[in-house]
Scaffold this motif. Sequence first.
Motif, short mmCIF file in Angstrom:
data_model
loop_
_atom_site.label_atom_id
_atom_site.label_comp_id
_atom_site.label_asym_id
_atom_site.label_seq_id
_atom_site.Cartn_x
_atom_site.Cartn_y
_atom_site.Cartn_z
N GLY A 96 0.82 -1.21 0.00
CA GLY A 96 0.00 0.00 0.00
C GLY A 96 0.85 1.26 0.00
N ALA A 97 1.88 1.27 0.83
CA ALA A 97 2.77 2.43 0.90
C ALA A 97 3.53 2.62 -0.42
N SER A 126 1.17 4.04 -2.98
CA SER A 126 0.97 5.44 -2.65
C SER A 126 2.16 6.28 -3.11
N ARG A 162 2.01 6.79 -6.80
CA ARG A 162 1.01 7.80 -7.12
C ARG A 162 1.56 9.21 -6.89
N ARG A 163 2.17 9.41 -5.73
CA ARG A 163 2.68 10.73 -5.39
C ARG A 163 3.85 11.13 -6.29
N ALA A 184 -5.43 11.07 -5.48
CA ALA A 184 -6.10 9.80 -5.18
C ALA A 184 -7.36 9.66 -6.03
N ARG A 209 -12.69 6.14 -4.16
CA ARG A 209 -11.59 6.79 -3.45
C ARG A 209 -11.36 6.10 -2.11
N ARG A 262 -7.96 4.40 -0.64
CA ARG A 262 -7.45 4.77 0.68
C ARG A 262 -7.17 3.51 1.52
N GLU A 321 -4.00 1.87 0.11
CA GLU A 321 -2.79 2.62 0.44
C GLU A 321 -2.47 2.56 1.93
N HIS A 322 -3.46 2.30 2.76
CA HIS A 322 -3.23 2.19 4.20
C HIS A 322 -3.01 0.74 4.64
#
Length: 98
Positions: free
Chosen positions: A16-17, A20, A23-24, A30, A41, A45, A48-49
């Motif tokens: 997930g991290a 993320s 993506r960033r 998101a 969304r 979330r 990603e968590h």
Amino acid sequence: MKRNPVRVTRAAGDIGAQLSAWRRMQSLTAVQVAERANISRDTLRRLEHGDPGVSWGTVLAVARALGALDRVVDALDPFQTDLGRARAAAALPKRVRQ
């Protein structure tokens, strides 16, 4: 409810991290990634968590939306490992009869 092994939970968090971070690094919101992956969304979330309950299809859809799907596929290819190559050489037929 069945609990996941600690290593599975940790791996879900790591994946997930990493998604993320992909993506960033691409400066995507998101909302943009969720739309491209055809998910909500909230589901993005959760992924990603590190929620291990997110479906495998969702993980693959997000990886595709981020341009990382081929990397996921390659990471799981047994022929990319020394063991996989060694076993493949021993297990595959030397020739195919016609």
